[in-house]
Design a protein around this motif. Sequence first.
Motif, PDB file in Angstrom:
ATOM      1  N   GLY A 106       0.820  -1.192   0.000  1.00 60.16           N
ATOM      2  CA  GLY A 106       0.000   0.000   0.000  1.00 60.16           C
ATOM      3  C   GLY A 106       0.853   1.240   0.000  1.00 60.16           C
ATOM      4  N   ASN A 107       0.199   2.358  -0.051  1.00 62.46           N
ATOM      5  CA  ASN A 107       0.888   3.634  -0.055  1.00 62.46           C
ATOM      6  C   ASN A 107       0.973   4.124   1.383  1.00 62.46           C
ATOM      7  OD1 ASN A 107       2.005   6.037  -0.650  1.00 62.46           O
ATOM      8  ND2 ASN A 107       0.287   6.838  -1.823  1.00 62.46           N
ATOM      9  N   SER A 108       2.142   4.045   1.963  1.00 59.51           N
ATOM     10  CA  SER A 108       2.308   4.439   3.357  1.00 59.51           C
ATOM     11  C   SER A 108       2.982   5.800   3.491  1.00 59.51           C
ATOM     12  CB  SER A 108       3.120   3.383   4.107  1.00 59.51           C
ATOM     13  OG  SER A 108       4.400   3.289   3.539  1.00 59.51           O
ATOM     14  N   SER A 109       2.976   6.581   2.430  1.00 58.16           N
ATOM     15  CA  SER A 109       3.629   7.887   2.509  1.00 58.16           C
ATOM     16  C   SER A 109       2.887   8.830   3.452  1.00 58.16           C
ATOM     17  CB  SER A 109       3.750   8.512   1.121  1.00 58.16           C
ATOM     18  OG  SER A 109       2.472   8.742   0.582  1.00 58.16           O
ATOM     19  N   TRP A 110       1.591   8.619   3.636  1.00 60.35           N
ATOM     20  CA  TRP A 110       0.854   9.484   4.549  1.00 60.35           C
ATOM     21  C   TRP A 110       1.279   9.249   5.996  1.00 60.35           C
ATOM     22  CZ3 TRP A 110      -2.268   7.557   8.389  1.00 60.35           C
ATOM     23  CH2 TRP A 110      -2.591   6.216   8.306  1.00 60.35           C
ATOM     24  N   ILE A 111       1.705   8.024   6.311  1.00 56.12           N
ATOM     25  CA  ILE A 111       2.187   7.741   7.666  1.00 56.12           C
ATOM     26  C   ILE A 111       3.493   8.485   7.923  1.00 56.12           C
ATOM     27  CG2 ILE A 111       3.050   5.932   9.194  1.00 56.12           C
ATOM     28  CD1 ILE A 111       1.122   4.005   7.829  1.00 56.12           C
ATOM     29  N   ILE A 112       4.370   8.493   6.932  1.00 53.61           N
ATOM     30  CA  ILE A 112       5.643   9.209   7.065  1.00 53.61           C
ATOM     31  C   ILE A 112       5.383  10.699   7.210  1.00 53.61           C
ATOM     32  CG2 ILE A 112       7.804   9.763   5.890  1.00 53.61           C
ATOM     33  CD1 ILE A 112       7.584   6.948   4.592  1.00 53.61           C
ATOM     34  N   GLY A 113       4.446  11.220   6.434  1.00 57.83           N
ATOM     35  CA  GLY A 113       4.083  12.632   6.548  1.00 57.83           C
ATOM     36  C   GLY A 113       3.504  12.973   7.904  1.00 57.83           C
ATOM     37  N   LEU A 114       2.661  12.097   8.425  1.00 59.48           N
ATOM     38  CA  LEU A 114       2.059  12.321   9.740  1.00 59.48           C
ATOM     39  C   LEU A 114       3.112  12.318  10.839  1.00 59.48           C
ATOM     40  CD1 LEU A 114      -0.547  12.635  11.407  1.00 59.48           C
ATOM     41  CD2 LEU A 114      -0.620  10.138  11.556  1.00 59.48           C
ATOM     42  N   ILE A 115       4.052  11.389  10.756  1.00 59.57           N
ATOM     43  CA  ILE A 115       5.135  11.346  11.745  1.00 59.57           C
ATOM     44  C   ILE A 115       5.983  12.616  11.659  1.00 59.57           C
ATOM     45  CG2 ILE A 115       7.268  10.141  12.372  1.00 59.57           C
ATOM     46  CD1 ILE A 115       5.835   7.537  11.600  1.00 59.57           C
ATOM     47  N   GLY A 116       6.260  13.076  10.439  1.00 56.75           N
ATOM     48  CA  GLY A 116       7.020  14.318  10.277  1.00 56.75           C
ATOM     49  C   GLY A 116       6.276  15.520  10.824  1.00 56.75           C
ATOM     50  N   LEU A 117       4.965  15.571  10.585  1.00 61.69           N
ATOM     51  CA  LEU A 117       4.157  16.674  11.099  1.00 61.69           C
ATOM     52  C   LEU A 117       4.142  16.678  12.625  1.00 61.69           C
ATOM     53  CD1 LEU A 117       2.153  18.986  10.435  1.00 61.69           C
ATOM     54  CD2 LEU A 117       0.339  17.270  10.594  1.00 61.69           C
ATOM     55  N   LEU A 118       3.964  15.503  13.219  1.00 64.92           N
ATOM     56  CA  LEU A 118       3.966  15.422  14.685  1.00 64.92           C
ATOM     57  C   LEU A 118       5.328  15.786  15.271  1.00 64.92           C
ATOM     58  CD1 LEU A 118       1.854  12.199  15.244  1.00 64.92           C
ATOM     59  CD2 LEU A 118       1.164  14.570  15.628  1.00 64.92           C
ATOM     60  N   ALA A 119       6.407  15.383  14.591  1.00 62.49           N
ATOM     61  CA  ALA A 119       7.747  15.744  15.067  1.00 62.49           C
ATOM     62  C   ALA A 119       7.952  17.251  14.970  1.00 62.49           C
ATOM     63  CB  ALA A 119       8.803  15.003  14.257  1.00 62.49           C
ATOM     64  N   GLY A 120       7.464  17.860  13.895  1.00 59.38           N
ATOM     65  CA  GLY A 120       7.584  19.313  13.745  1.00 59.38           C
ATOM     66  C   GLY A 120       6.809  20.065  14.802  1.00 59.38           C
ATOM     67  N   ILE A 121       5.590  19.629  15.063  1.00 57.93           N
ATOM     68  CA  ILE A 121       4.775  20.286  16.092  1.00 57.93           C
ATOM     69  C   ILE A 121       5.414  20.129  17.468  1.00 57.93           C
ATOM     70  CG2 ILE A 121       2.560  20.143  17.307  1.00 57.93           C
ATOM     71  CD1 ILE A 121       1.280  19.496  14.590  1.00 57.93           C
ATOM     72  N   THR A 122       5.932  18.938  17.745  1.00 61.18           N
ATOM     73  CA  THR A 122       6.611  18.713  19.025  1.00 61.18           C
ATOM     74  C   THR A 122       7.830  19.608  19.171  1.00 61.18           C
ATOM     75  OG1 THR A 122       5.857  16.424  18.990  1.00 61.18           O
ATOM     76  CG2 THR A 122       7.661  16.956  20.485  1.00 61.18           C
ATOM     77  N   ALA A 123       8.598  19.765  18.098  1.00 62.46           N
ATOM     78  CA  ALA A 123       9.783  20.625  18.147  1.00 62.46           C
ATOM     79  C   ALA A 123       9.393  22.077  18.388  1.00 62.46           C
ATOM     80  CB  ALA A 123      10.578  20.486  16.861  1.00 62.46           C
ATOM     81  N   ILE A 124       8.331  22.531  17.726  1.00 58.53           N
ATOM     82  CA  ILE A 124       7.880  23.911  17.909  1.00 58.53           C
ATOM     83  C   ILE A 124       7.414  24.136  19.337  1.00 58.53           C
ATOM     84  CG2 ILE A 124       6.070  25.547  17.260  1.00 58.53           C
ATOM     85  CD1 ILE A 124       6.319  24.457  14.395  1.00 58.53           C
ATOM     86  N   VAL A 125       6.680  23.183  19.886  1.00 58.88           N
ATOM     87  CA  VAL A 125       6.192  23.327  21.264  1.00 58.88           C
ATOM     88  C   VAL A 125       7.356  23.352  22.242  1.00 58.88           C
ATOM     89  CG1 VAL A 125       4.918  22.126  23.093  1.00 58.88           C
ATOM     90  CG2 VAL A 125       3.915  22.361  20.826  1.00 58.88           C
ATOM     91  N   LEU A 126       8.350  22.519  22.028  1.00 59.37           N
ATOM     92  CA  LEU A 126       9.492  22.492  22.945  1.00 59.37           C
ATOM     93  C   LEU A 126      10.331  23.753  22.849  1.00 59.37           C
ATOM     94  CD1 LEU A 126      10.665  18.791  22.637  1.00 59.37           C
ATOM     95  CD2 LEU A 126       9.474  19.864  24.545  1.00 59.37           C
ATOM     96  N   VAL A 127      10.483  24.291  21.639  1.00 62.45           N
ATOM     97  CA  VAL A 127      11.292  25.489  21.471  1.00 62.45           C
ATOM     98  C   VAL A 127      10.550  26.726  21.963  1.00 62.45           C
ATOM     99  CG1 VAL A 127      12.301  27.007  19.725  1.00 62.45           C
ATOM    100  CG2 VAL A 127      12.670  24.556  19.595  1.00 62.45           C
ATOM    101  N   ALA A 128       9.249  26.790  21.700  1.00 67.67           N
ATOM    102  CA  ALA A 128       8.473  27.977  22.052  1.00 67.67           C
ATOM    103  C   ALA A 128       7.922  27.920  23.469  1.00 67.67           C
ATOM    104  CB  ALA A 128       7.322  28.142  21.066  1.00 67.67           C
ATOM    105  N   ASP A 129       8.353  26.953  24.242  1.00 71.12           N
ATOM    106  CA  ASP A 129       7.887  26.841  25.618  1.00 71.12           C
ATOM    107  C   ASP A 129       8.262  28.102  26.371  1.00 71.12           C
ATOM    108  OD1 ASP A 129       6.849  25.829  27.936  1.00 71.12           O
ATOM    109  OD2 ASP A 129       8.627  24.665  28.436  1.00 71.12           O
ATOM    110  N   GLY A 130       7.317  28.708  27.017  1.00 74.29           N
ATOM    111  CA  GLY A 130       7.563  29.956  27.748  1.00 74.29           C
ATOM    112  C   GLY A 130       8.404  29.707  28.990  1.00 74.29           C
ATOM    113  N   ASP A 131       9.688  29.699  28.821  1.00 74.15           N
ATOM    114  CA  ASP A 131      10.583  29.465  29.938  1.00 74.15           C
ATOM    115  C   ASP A 131      10.849  30.789  30.630  1.00 74.15           C
ATOM    116  OD1 ASP A 131      12.175  28.037  31.644  1.00 74.15           O
ATOM    117  OD2 ASP A 131      13.956  28.201  30.387  1.00 74.15           O
TER     118      ASP A 131
END
Length: 75
Positions: free
Chosen positions: A43-68
Amino acid sequence: MRMVKKLVIALAASSAVLTPVAASAAAGARAGSAVAGESELEGNSSWIIGLIGLLAGITAIVLVADGDEDAPVSP
């Protein structure tokens, strides 16, 4: 004793060099086998790779932009 030590080191070095050469030579001698039926789980599993990349990007943004805003406190 020194001669034995040098011999052991030379043997270890030569085995480290010759093992990949022997493994690559053995892989070329293998014959392929016939496949009776194809897997239907492809099957076409490229959407899973995209979803993992999107979640990693959102996690990185949240960790960097955390109001320390914790100011250091010295006694």
